[in-house]
Design a protein around this motif. Structure first.
Motif, PDB file in Angstrom:
ATOM      1  N   MET A 142      78.186  36.910  19.402  1.00 43.05           N
ATOM      2  CA  MET A 142      77.839  37.174  20.769  1.00 43.05           C
ATOM      3  C   MET A 142      79.173  37.188  21.619  1.00 43.05           C
ATOM      4  SD  MET A 142      75.739  34.827  23.555  1.00 43.05           S
ATOM      5  CE  MET A 142      74.596  34.431  22.387  1.00 43.05           C
ATOM      6  N   SER A 143      79.335  37.908  22.284  1.00 41.72           N
ATOM      7  CA  SER A 143      80.463  38.284  23.335  1.00 41.72           C
ATOM      8  C   SER A 143      80.676  37.128  24.326  1.00 41.72           C
ATOM      9  CB  SER A 143      80.332  39.663  24.110  1.00 41.72           C
ATOM     10  OG  SER A 143      81.308  39.627  25.186  1.00 41.72           O
TER      11      SER A 143
ATOM     12  N   ASN B  75      83.961  43.551  18.497  1.00 39.78           N
ATOM     13  CA  ASN B  75      84.104  42.306  17.593  1.00 39.78           C
ATOM     14  C   ASN B  75      83.269  41.653  16.638  1.00 39.78           C
ATOM     15  OD1 ASN B  75      86.352  41.880  19.598  1.00 39.78           O
ATOM     16  ND2 ASN B  75      85.087  40.965  20.707  1.00 39.78           N
ATOM     17  N   VAL B  76      82.027  42.256  16.205  1.00 38.84           N
ATOM     18  CA  VAL B  76      81.348  41.810  15.356  1.00 38.84           C
ATOM     19  C   VAL B  76      81.336  42.495  14.026  1.00 38.84           C
ATOM     20  CG1 VAL B  76      79.330  43.622  15.712  1.00 38.84           C
ATOM     21  CG2 VAL B  76      78.837  41.115  14.924  1.00 38.84           C
TER      22      VAL B  76
ATOM     23  N   THR C 276      74.532  45.257  13.101  1.00 36.76           N
ATOM     24  CA  THR C 276      74.686  44.848  14.226  1.00 36.76           C
ATOM     25  C   THR C 276      75.162  45.949  14.973  1.00 36.76           C
ATOM     26  OG1 THR C 276      74.839  42.441  13.206  1.00 36.76           O
ATOM     27  CG2 THR C 276      75.235  42.862  15.750  1.00 36.76           C
ATOM     28  N   LYS C 277      76.355  46.395  14.645  1.00 36.41           N
ATOM     29  CA  LYS C 277      77.054  47.277  15.599  1.00 36.41           C
ATOM     30  C   LYS C 277      76.064  48.292  15.609  1.00 36.41           C
ATOM     31  CE  LYS C 277      81.699  46.506  14.329  1.00 36.41           C
ATOM     32  NZ  LYS C 277      82.823  46.870  13.842  1.00 36.41           N
ATOM     33  N   VAL C 278      75.300  48.965  14.685  1.00 36.21           N
ATOM     34  CA  VAL C 278      74.300  50.106  14.779  1.00 36.21           C
ATOM     35  C   VAL C 278      73.344  50.049  15.636  1.00 36.21           C
ATOM     36  CG1 VAL C 278      72.909  51.743  13.394  1.00 36.21           C
ATOM     37  CG2 VAL C 278      75.219  51.122  12.460  1.00 36.21           C
ATOM     38  N   LYS C 279      72.708  48.725  15.695  1.00 42.36           N
ATOM     39  CA  LYS C 279      71.800  48.224  16.405  1.00 42.36           C
ATOM     40  C   LYS C 279      72.179  48.029  17.971  1.00 42.36           C
ATOM     41  CE  LYS C 279      69.734  44.355  15.641  1.00 42.36           C
ATOM     42  NZ  LYS C 279      69.072  43.092  15.294  1.00 42.36           N
TER      43      LYS C 279
END
Length: 159
Positions: free
Chosen positions: A1-2, A57-58, A63-66
């Motif tokens: 989480m950012s 950052n992940v 997760t990036k694709v989602k």
């Protein structure tokens, strides 16, 4: 989480707190509801910054694709919610000026005025970027205006 998700959540909770406090002490409260609605439109758009920050950052590709897919679905509405925020905040300002007059020595009015000018430039820079020049320079300007908008809103809540 950012880090931005946490800041956005904190600002949202603070806004809800201010609105409930304002509704309990004011007899006329349409200006409060308009300000809060405009804030919700702004924070909805600004949360995209948190999504992009999380994408950068992940480590998990899934997760990036989602997150990228979610952001892509929201993107067509981004400019319209920004315009709606500007319109609603301008209505908020009109109601405030009618109730309290335009007194820039009042810190609440000064920070609100600066935030509304910043929001106008933010919306204009977004449309400029879309229609005329999508350079990195304009993108950075748009992001910096978003950050300054976040700060102005926080200052507006303080006073």
């Amino acid at each position: 989480m950012s880090f931005w998700f946490l800041l956005n959540a904190a600002l949202l909770i603070w806004a809800i707190w201010n609105v409930t406090a304002g509704l309990s002490i004011h007899t006329e409260y349409i200006h409060i509801l308009l300000g809060f609605t405009g804030f919700l439109f702004f924070i909805f758009n600004w949360t995209r910054n948190a999504v992009f920050s999380t994408i950068r950052n992940v480590e998990s590709r899934d997760t990036k694709v989602k997150l990228a897919g979610m952001s892509k679905k929201i993107r067509p509405y981004h400019r319209w919610t920004g315009r709606a925020a500007l319109f609603i905040i301008l209505l908020h300002g009109i109601f405030i000026i009618n109730l309290y007059s335009f007194d820039l020595t009042n810190m609440k009015i000064l920070t609100g005025f600066l935030a509304s000018v910043n929001l106008l430039i933010l919306v204009l820079s977004g449309w400029y970027r879309l229609l005329i020049d999508s350079s990195l320079k304009i993108r950075k300007l748009h992001i910096r205006l978003g950050i300054s908008m976040f700060i102005f809103v926080g200052l507006h809540f303080i006073f």
